[in-house]
Design an enzyme around this catalytic site. Structure first.
Site, short mmCIF file in Angstrom:
data_model
loop_
_atom_site.label_atom_id
_atom_site.label_comp_id
_atom_site.label_asym_id
_atom_site.label_seq_id
_atom_site.Cartn_x
_atom_site.Cartn_y
_atom_site.Cartn_z
N ASP A 43 0.56 71.08 47.35
CA ASP A 43 1.79 70.34 47.05
C ASP A 43 3.01 71.16 47.46
O ASP A 43 4.15 70.71 47.34
CB ASP A 43 1.85 69.91 45.58
CG ASP A 43 1.88 71.07 44.61
OD1 ASP A 43 1.71 72.23 45.05
OD2 ASP A 43 2.05 70.84 43.40
N SER A 44 2.78 72.35 48.03
CA SER A 44 3.86 73.11 48.68
C SER A 44 4.46 72.27 49.80
O SER A 44 5.55 72.58 50.29
CB SER A 44 3.33 74.44 49.24
OG SER A 44 2.16 74.23 50.01
N ASP A 82 -4.27 69.17 46.52
CA ASP A 82 -3.61 69.45 45.24
C ASP A 82 -3.37 68.17 44.45
O ASP A 82 -2.94 67.15 45.02
CB ASP A 82 -2.24 70.09 45.49
CG ASP A 82 -2.27 71.59 45.29
OD1 ASP A 82 -3.23 72.10 44.69
OD2 ASP A 82 -1.31 72.24 45.75
N LYS A 112 -7.41 70.38 43.47
CA LYS A 112 -6.97 71.59 42.78
C LYS A 112 -5.93 71.20 41.74
O LYS A 112 -5.10 70.34 41.99
CB LYS A 112 -6.37 72.60 43.76
CG LYS A 112 -5.75 73.83 43.09
CD LYS A 112 -5.47 74.95 44.06
CE LYS A 112 -4.18 74.85 44.82
NZ LYS A 112 -2.95 74.80 44.00
N GLU A 114 -3.41 72.97 38.36
CA GLU A 114 -2.85 74.23 37.83
C GLU A 114 -3.05 74.36 36.32
O GLU A 114 -2.93 73.37 35.58
CB GLU A 114 -1.35 74.28 38.15
CG GLU A 114 -1.06 74.28 39.64
CD GLU A 114 0.44 74.38 39.96
OE1 GLU A 114 1.26 74.47 39.01
OE2 GLU A 114 0.79 74.35 41.14
N GLU A 182 -2.43 83.28 41.80
CA GLU A 182 -1.16 83.42 42.52
C GLU A 182 -0.23 84.42 41.83
O GLU A 182 0.00 84.33 40.61
CB GLU A 182 -0.48 82.04 42.62
CG GLU A 182 0.87 82.10 43.34
CD GLU A 182 1.41 80.74 43.76
OE1 GLU A 182 0.70 79.72 43.62
OE2 GLU A 182 2.55 80.71 44.25
O1 KIV Z 1 0.65 74.24 47.09
C1 KIV Z 1 0.17 75.27 47.63
O2 KIV Z 1 0.31 75.50 48.83
C2 KIV Z 1 -0.60 76.18 46.78
C3 KIV Z 1 -0.90 77.53 47.33
C4 KIV Z 1 0.32 78.33 47.45
C5 KIV Z 1 -1.96 78.19 46.56
O3 KIV Z 1 -0.91 75.84 45.69
#
Ligand code: KIV
Length: 267
Positions: A43-44, A82, A112, A114, A182
């Site tokens: 989600d970056s 994510d 994924k 968090e 992280e």
């Molecule tokens: O969203 C993302 O790119 C991430 C990584 C930085 C682990 O969660």
């Protein structure tokens, strides 16, 4: 293609696991051609693709769209997508449906999410019970930015250090098959990696995790952020701007298109 068993074997064999983010067809194609072990549709993308200040505005529809585009570029690579902010916070039912969208519509292989608090453990368990593989994410969890106040290294203080070790074991117990760590001290990354049997993937977690993950735009020098843990493998920002400048110049100066770029009628 890799799967959750091959990743576990890589950990057992001491073979480092390479994860890189990708968000679309072309970045995924390059990542696959370069031989990464798995791709993260992070989600970056909210920051590096959509230009937001943080990841909180990323939606399920955004993630499905980008996961699908990424799959088109990397058919033979394991893809993790994510779960965005608030897609797994409301109820277990909604969490399961959203995880399923990433697998069914987005064509990801795993999701994924968090955090490692008890409420998150229930979500990990509910989703893995649907036969959807889950990657956990501890340490600096960017979706918690409002409650954290700022992006900062986690697990530095003795109490937090021990708490994170407990959470790592708890996410494993809840069913996660992999754990992203992280921005934590190297020592903590090492201890967690030794204690859990699932592979750990570090980003700013030192040298001893089972693998590493970095953001595509960051390693290629296309983003503004330069945290201590980042190594630049290129400076594409300069190259891209330079190339576009040359194009602008040549159009203005009537140097492009040249004769070799034009079509001729058939005689
Ligand atoms: O969203 C993302 O790119 C991430 C990584 C930085 C682990 O969660």
């Amino acid at each position: 293609m890799n799967n959750i068993k091959t990743f576990r074997k890589m950990k057992q064999d001491g073979e480092k696991i390479v994860m890189l983010t990708a968000y679309d067809y072309s970045s995924a194609k390059f990542a696959q051609a370069a031989g990464v072990d798995l791709i993260l549709v992070g989600d970056s993308l909210g920051m590096v693709i959509q230009g937001y200040e943080d990841t909180l505005q990323v939606t399920m529809d955004d993630m499905v769209y980008h996961a699908k585009a990424t799959r088109h570029g990397a058919n033979d690579t394991f893809i993790v997508a994510d779960m965005p902010f608030m897609s797994y916070h409301v109820s277990l039912e909604e969490s399961k449906r959203n995880a399923a969208r990433l697998i069914v519509e987005g064509k990801a292989d795993a999701v994924k999410l968090e955090g490692g608090k008890p409420v998150r453990l229930d979500v990990i368990k509910a989703i893995t019970d649907c036969e959807i593989p889950v990657v956990a994410h501890l340490g600096l969890t960017p979706q918690s930015i409002r409650s954290l106040g700022k992006y900062t290294i986690q697990g530095r203080h003795p109490k937090e250090f021990d708490q994170m070790k407990e959470q790592a074991l708890a996410v494993q117990e809840a069913g996660a098959f992999m754990l992203v760590l992280e921005s934590i001290p190297e020592e903590l990354g090492k201890e967690i990696t030794e204690e859990v049997s699932i592979p750990t993937i570090g980003i700013g977690a030192g040298r001893y995790t089972d693998g590493q993950v970095l953001v595509y735009h960051d390693i290629l020098g296309m983003s503004d952020l330069q945290p201590k843990f980042l190594k630049l493998y290129n400076n594409l920002a300069e190259q891209i701007t330079g190339s576009i400048k040359a194009y602008c110049r040549e159009v203005k100066q009537d140097a492009f298109p040249a004769e070799e770029h034009v079509y001729k009628p058939i005689k």
